[in-house]
Design a protein around this motif. Structure first.
Motif, mmCIF file in Angstrom:
data_model
loop_
_atom_site.group_PDB
_atom_site.id
_atom_site.type_symbol
_atom_site.label_atom_id
_atom_site.label_comp_id
_atom_site.label_asym_id
_atom_site.label_seq_id
_atom_site.Cartn_x
_atom_site.Cartn_y
_atom_site.Cartn_z
ATOM 1 N N PRO A 117 16.363 -0.423 6.321
ATOM 2 C CA PRO A 117 15.346 -1.110 5.492
ATOM 3 C C PRO A 117 15.386 -2.627 5.592
ATOM 4 O O PRO A 117 14.364 -3.287 5.424
ATOM 5 C CB PRO A 117 15.677 -0.637 4.075
ATOM 6 C CG PRO A 117 16.334 0.685 4.261
ATOM 7 C CD PRO A 117 17.130 0.555 5.528
ATOM 8 N N PHE A 118 16.576 -3.212 5.860
ATOM 9 C CA PHE A 118 16.659 -4.659 6.002
ATOM 10 C C PHE A 118 15.967 -5.153 7.267
ATOM 11 O O PHE A 118 15.591 -6.315 7.365
ATOM 12 C CB PHE A 118 18.123 -5.112 6.024
ATOM 13 C CG PHE A 118 18.774 -5.084 4.677
ATOM 14 C CD1 PHE A 118 18.331 -5.898 3.659
ATOM 15 C CD2 PHE A 118 19.837 -4.235 4.424
ATOM 16 C CE1 PHE A 118 18.940 -5.884 2.406
ATOM 17 C CE2 PHE A 118 20.443 -4.208 3.182
ATOM 18 C CZ PHE A 118 19.992 -5.034 2.177
ATOM 19 N N TRP A 119 15.832 -4.279 8.248
ATOM 20 C CA TRP A 119 15.241 -4.677 9.530
ATOM 21 C C TRP A 119 13.741 -4.401 9.576
ATOM 22 O O TRP A 119 13.118 -4.585 10.619
ATOM 23 C CB TRP A 119 15.939 -3.929 10.671
ATOM 24 C CG TRP A 119 17.418 -4.125 10.704
ATOM 25 C CD1 TRP A 119 18.107 -5.202 10.239
ATOM 26 C CD2 TRP A 119 18.400 -3.216 11.204
ATOM 27 N NE1 TRP A 119 19.454 -5.033 10.421
ATOM 28 C CE2 TRP A 119 19.671 -3.826 11.025
ATOM 29 C CE3 TRP A 119 18.352 -1.964 11.812
ATOM 30 C CZ2 TRP A 119 20.851 -3.212 11.419
ATOM 31 C CZ3 TRP A 119 19.535 -1.364 12.204
ATOM 32 C CH2 TRP A 119 20.763 -1.981 12.008
ATOM 33 N N THR A 120 13.165 -3.946 8.494
ATOM 34 C CA THR A 120 11.742 -3.621 8.433
ATOM 35 C C THR A 120 11.089 -4.457 7.341
ATOM 36 O O THR A 120 11.648 -4.624 6.255
ATOM 37 C CB THR A 120 11.538 -2.128 8.140
ATOM 38 O OG1 THR A 120 12.316 -1.347 9.041
ATOM 39 C CG2 THR A 120 10.080 -1.742 8.294
ATOM 40 N N GLY A 121 9.906 -4.963 7.608
ATOM 41 C CA GLY A 121 9.197 -5.770 6.631
ATOM 42 C C GLY A 121 8.801 -4.970 5.404
ATOM 43 O O GLY A 121 8.584 -3.759 5.470
ATOM 44 N N VAL A 122 8.703 -5.659 4.274
ATOM 45 C CA VAL A 122 8.363 -4.992 3.017
ATOM 46 C C VAL A 122 6.967 -4.382 3.093
ATOM 47 O O VAL A 122 6.746 -3.240 2.659
ATOM 48 C CB VAL A 122 8.463 -5.991 1.843
ATOM 49 C CG1 VAL A 122 8.070 -5.312 0.538
ATOM 50 C CG2 VAL A 122 9.862 -6.560 1.745
ATOM 51 N N LEU A 123 6.017 -5.112 3.634
ATOM 52 C CA LEU A 123 4.665 -4.584 3.741
ATOM 53 C C LEU A 123 4.619 -3.351 4.639
ATOM 54 O O LEU A 123 3.908 -2.380 4.344
ATOM 55 C CB LEU A 123 3.721 -5.658 4.279
ATOM 56 C CG LEU A 123 3.148 -6.648 3.266
ATOM 57 C CD1 LEU A 123 2.345 -7.718 3.978
ATOM 58 C CD2 LEU A 123 2.315 -5.938 2.219
ATOM 59 N N VAL A 124 5.356 -3.393 5.736
ATOM 60 C CA VAL A 124 5.377 -2.248 6.655
ATOM 61 C C VAL A 124 5.917 -1.009 5.948
ATOM 62 O O VAL A 124 5.347 0.091 6.059
ATOM 63 C CB VAL A 124 6.217 -2.582 7.897
ATOM 64 C CG1 VAL A 124 6.366 -1.353 8.799
ATOM 65 C CG2 VAL A 124 5.598 -3.734 8.679
ATOM 66 N N LYS A 125 6.991 -1.181 5.193
ATOM 67 C CA LYS A 125 7.575 -0.034 4.478
ATOM 68 C C LYS A 125 6.622 0.501 3.415
ATOM 69 O O LYS A 125 6.458 1.726 3.274
ATOM 70 C CB LYS A 125 8.909 -0.441 3.839
ATOM 71 C CG LYS A 125 10.037 -0.647 4.826
ATOM 72 C CD LYS A 125 11.333 -0.997 4.137
ATOM 73 C CE LYS A 125 11.281 -2.387 3.568
ATOM 74 N NZ LYS A 125 12.599 -2.848 3.077
ATOM 75 N N ASN A 126 5.979 -0.386 2.685
ATOM 76 C CA ASN A 126 5.074 0.066 1.634
ATOM 77 C C ASN A 126 3.858 0.790 2.200
ATOM 78 O O ASN A 126 3.441 1.840 1.679
ATOM 79 C CB ASN A 126 4.628 -1.130 0.783
ATOM 80 C CG ASN A 126 5.723 -1.634 -0.130
ATOM 81 O OD1 ASN A 126 6.560 -0.861 -0.591
ATOM 82 N ND2 ASN A 126 5.735 -2.919 -0.394
ATOM 83 N N PHE A 127 3.269 0.259 3.267
ATOM 84 C CA PHE A 127 2.122 0.933 3.870
ATOM 85 C C PHE A 127 2.534 2.241 4.544
ATOM 86 O O PHE A 127 1.739 3.185 4.606
ATOM 87 C CB PHE A 127 1.414 0.006 4.856
ATOM 88 C CG PHE A 127 0.536 -1.013 4.193
ATOM 89 C CD1 PHE A 127 -0.579 -0.612 3.476
ATOM 90 C CD2 PHE A 127 0.829 -2.365 4.266
ATOM 91 C CE1 PHE A 127 -1.393 -1.547 2.844
ATOM 92 C CE2 PHE A 127 0.020 -3.307 3.642
ATOM 93 C CZ PHE A 127 -1.093 -2.892 2.932
ATOM 94 N N ALA A 128 3.765 2.295 5.036
ATOM 95 C CA ALA A 128 4.255 3.560 5.593
ATOM 96 C C ALA A 128 4.342 4.629 4.510
ATOM 97 O O ALA A 128 3.935 5.789 4.721
ATOM 98 C CB ALA A 128 5.617 3.346 6.252
ATOM 99 N N TRP A 129 4.841 4.249 3.333
ATOM 100 C CA TRP A 129 4.900 5.205 2.224
ATOM 101 C C TRP A 129 3.497 5.569 1.744
ATOM 102 O O TRP A 129 3.249 6.714 1.338
ATOM 103 C CB TRP A 129 5.715 4.632 1.069
ATOM 104 C CG TRP A 129 7.186 4.814 1.237
ATOM 105 C CD1 TRP A 129 8.126 3.856 1.435
ATOM 106 C CD2 TRP A 129 7.885 6.066 1.240
ATOM 107 N NE1 TRP A 129 9.373 4.410 1.563
ATOM 108 C CE2 TRP A 129 9.261 5.768 1.432
ATOM 109 C CE3 TRP A 129 7.504 7.389 1.086
ATOM 110 C CZ2 TRP A 129 10.236 6.757 1.480
ATOM 111 C CZ3 TRP A 129 8.485 8.375 1.136
ATOM 112 C CH2 TRP A 129 9.814 8.058 1.334
ATOM 113 N N ALA A 130 2.577 4.625 1.786
ATOM 114 C CA ALA A 130 1.193 4.930 1.400
ATOM 115 C C ALA A 130 0.585 5.973 2.327
ATOM 116 O O ALA A 130 -0.133 6.882 1.882
ATOM 117 C CB ALA A 130 0.350 3.651 1.406
ATOM 118 N N VAL A 131 0.893 5.881 3.620
ATOM 119 C CA VAL A 131 0.398 6.870 4.575
ATOM 120 C C VAL A 131 1.044 8.225 4.332
ATOM 121 O O VAL A 131 0.395 9.279 4.391
ATOM 122 C CB VAL A 131 0.645 6.383 6.016
ATOM 123 C CG1 VAL A 131 0.321 7.489 7.025
ATOM 124 C CG2 VAL A 131 -0.190 5.140 6.310
#
Length: 293
Positions: A117-131
């Motif tokens: 999770p530290f190597w991934t952007g916050v927006l990327v993680k949130n949109f991934a969960w949205a998908v």
């Protein structure tokens, strides 16, 4: 030459031939700290002073505390932070125990996955969960494919999605303090307990769990402190009723252009978090004294 003659004590008491000890001038430590203090004053104390000055105009504190939206945001912040902290600490404890029980190679792999999770952007993680959590996303598709549900579940734009996204981000902050507490346990304690006939559950309840209480407490408080300042996750994954205090500060500053109210809210959040940080430091100090004994 005798051992006493070669000792540092003998050289120190050699009389007038011994070199005099150089005394440091008083206040040297202040000179050494001066760059750090100046850096801190410019980047932290100056903005904080401006924040206090801005929040003092127009009875901003009384106004924002009487706003029902602010009260709701404060309740949301502490409820969501508490749920996220509980879920993160439980999952973090289980994961830390798994890492602790594995060999060196598996431990490195698991630590890399925890740090992902530290190597991934916050927006990327949130949109991934949205998908993943949307009506036709992977989670709902899998549940319907297994016959567990007949229709898509409402997994997105609610508090459940916010907690899931926050736990995903916060998990490493719980794993590492708990793992540090587990790694400090002497293996001989478990061996002694098992040699006396203690079952696995008894060993965990009487030995492992009490010795990891400082790590669990520190992890829980650290996760709670971080979770109170979440901003992007409630916007992407939450609904209108899940806005937190950081979103309310943004609303005051950008929508209402009430910078005094936004400053007052930010200062109140800073005070609360500062108190929590002080408690966190006290827990760490108590944990160190506990391990020393």
């Amino acid at each position: 030459m005798t051992p006493d003659a070669a000792s540092p004590t003998a050289h120190a008491s050699a009389g007038p031939d011994a070199p005099p000890r150089r005394s440091r001038p008083r206040g040297t430590w202040l000179l050494l700290l001066a760059p750090a203090l100046a850096f801190d004053a410019v980047l932290f104390l100056t903005p904080l002073g401006k924040l206090v000055a801005a929040g003092a105009h127009g009875h901003a504190y009384q106004r924002v505390l009487k706003d029902p939206l602010v009260s709701r945001s404060l309740v949301n912040t502490f409820q969501i932070s508490a749920l996220s902290t509980l879920a993160t600490v439980v999952l973090g404890y289980l994961l830390a125990v798994v890492i602790w029980r594995r060999g060196p190679l598996a431990r490195v792999v698991l630590f890399a996955l925890v740090l992902l999770p530290f190597w991934t952007g916050v927006l990327v993680k949130n949109f991934a969960w949205a998908v993943l959590l949307q009506d036709n996303g992977l989670v709902n598709t899998a549940l319907q494919g297994l016959g567990l549900t007949d229709a898509p579940l409402a997994l997105l734009h609610n508090r459940f999605a916010v907690v899931v996204g926050m736990v995903h981000y916060l998990l490493p902050y719980a794993v590492f303090p708990i793992y540090a507490a587990l790694a400090a346990i002497d293996d001989r304690l478990e061996l002694a307990a098992r040699s006396l006939g203690a079952a696995e559950a008894s060993v965990f309840r009487r030995i492992i769990l009490p010795l990891t209480v400082p790590g669990v407490s520190a992890a829980g408080l650290l996760v709670f402190i971080i979770s109170t300042g979440f901003f992007i996750t409630p916007v992407v994954l939450g609904g209108p009723g899940d806005m937190m205090i950081a979103n309310q500060i943004d609303f005051y500053a950008r929508q209402l252009t009430d910078f005094a109210g936004a400053s007052a809210l930010a200062l109140l959040l800073t005070v609360v978090v500062s108190v929590l940080v002080a408690v966190y430091q006290r827990i760490l100090r108590a944990g160190g004294e506990y391990e020393a004994h």
